[in-house]
Design a protein around this motif. Sequence first.
Motif, PDB file in Angstrom:
ATOM      1  N   LYS A   1       9.989  -5.539 -16.562  1.00 19.30           N
ATOM      2  CA  LYS A   1       9.410  -4.263 -16.143  1.00 19.30           C
ATOM      3  C   LYS A   1      10.052  -3.105 -16.907  1.00 19.30           C
ATOM      4  O   LYS A   1       9.363  -2.178 -17.315  1.00 19.30           O
ATOM      5  CB  LYS A   1       9.593  -4.057 -14.645  1.00 19.30           C
TER       6      LYS A   1
ATOM      7  N   TYR B   1      -0.909  -1.749  -6.116  1.00 22.95           N
ATOM      8  CA  TYR B   1      -0.029  -2.919  -6.088  1.00 22.95           C
ATOM      9  C   TYR B   1       1.122  -2.698  -5.112  1.00 22.95           C
ATOM     10  O   TYR B   1       1.457  -3.574  -4.309  1.00 22.95           O
ATOM     11  CB  TYR B   1       0.509  -3.189  -7.492  1.00 22.95           C
ATOM     12  N   ARG B   2       1.728  -1.514  -5.163  1.00 29.66           N
ATOM     13  CA  ARG B   2       2.837  -1.203  -4.262  1.00 29.66           C
ATOM     14  C   ARG B   2       2.389  -1.185  -2.804  1.00 29.66           C
ATOM     15  O   ARG B   2       3.106  -1.657  -1.911  1.00 29.66           O
ATOM     16  CB  ARG B   2       3.418   0.152  -4.649  1.00 29.66           C
ATOM     17  N   LYS B   3       1.185  -0.669  -2.565  1.00 28.67           N
ATOM     18  CA  LYS B   3       0.649  -0.612  -1.195  1.00 28.67           C
ATOM     19  C   LYS B   3       0.357  -2.006  -0.674  1.00 28.67           C
ATOM     20  O   LYS B   3       0.599  -2.308   0.502  1.00 28.67           O
ATOM     21  CB  LYS B   3      -0.621   0.249  -1.182  1.00 28.67           C
ATOM     22  N   MET B   4      -0.158  -2.896  -1.549  1.00 30.89           N
ATOM     23  CA  MET B   4      -0.482  -4.262  -1.136  1.00 30.89           C
ATOM     24  C   MET B   4       0.788  -5.069  -0.867  1.00 30.89           C
ATOM     25  O   MET B   4       0.757  -5.965  -0.024  1.00 30.89           O
ATOM     26  CB  MET B   4      -1.316  -4.950  -2.212  1.00 30.89           C
ATOM     27  N   ARG B   5       1.866  -4.790  -1.577  1.00 36.38           N
ATOM     28  CA  ARG B   5       3.109  -5.549  -1.402  1.00 36.38           C
ATOM     29  C   ARG B   5       3.818  -5.180  -0.104  1.00 36.38           C
ATOM     30  O   ARG B   5       4.536  -5.994   0.436  1.00 36.38           O
ATOM     31  CB  ARG B   5       4.066  -5.289  -2.569  1.00 36.38           C
ATOM     32  N   SER B   6       3.641  -3.963   0.370  1.00 38.72           N
ATOM     33  CA  SER B   6       4.357  -3.544   1.586  1.00 38.72           C
ATOM     34  C   SER B   6       3.604  -3.865   2.859  1.00 38.72           C
ATOM     35  O   SER B   6       2.570  -4.381   2.911  1.00 38.72           O
ATOM     36  CB  SER B   6       4.642  -2.063   1.553  1.00 38.72           C
TER      37      SER B   6
ATOM     38  N   TYR C   1      -0.713   0.733 -10.142  1.00 34.74           N
ATOM     39  CA  TYR C   1       0.658   0.612  -9.661  1.00 34.74           C
ATOM     40  C   TYR C   1       0.753   0.963  -8.179  1.00 34.74           C
ATOM     41  O   TYR C   1       1.384   0.244  -7.401  1.00 34.74           O
ATOM     42  CB  TYR C   1       1.591   1.502 -10.484  1.00 34.74           C
TER      43      TYR C   1
END
Length: 72
Positions: free
Chosen positions: A4, A67-72, A64
Amino acid sequence: MIRKLVFFLMLIALVVFPETAEAQCAMCRAVLESEESGRAAEGINNGIVYLMAIPYVLVAGVFYFVYRKMRS
């Protein structure tokens, strides 16, 4: 994590140093090749690169955050 960081640094380098990514449309090139100084051609080329990069940066930002919203 290292991947990353490398990707982020490469993206920043492309944004900060657009001279490395030369881009020009065929019509602009044909018109600007006849100019002797080349300053206008360089300006047009830089403008094309900036106009091309902005949508990609915006789309990458949206992906991004999704993706961050889906991971939390």
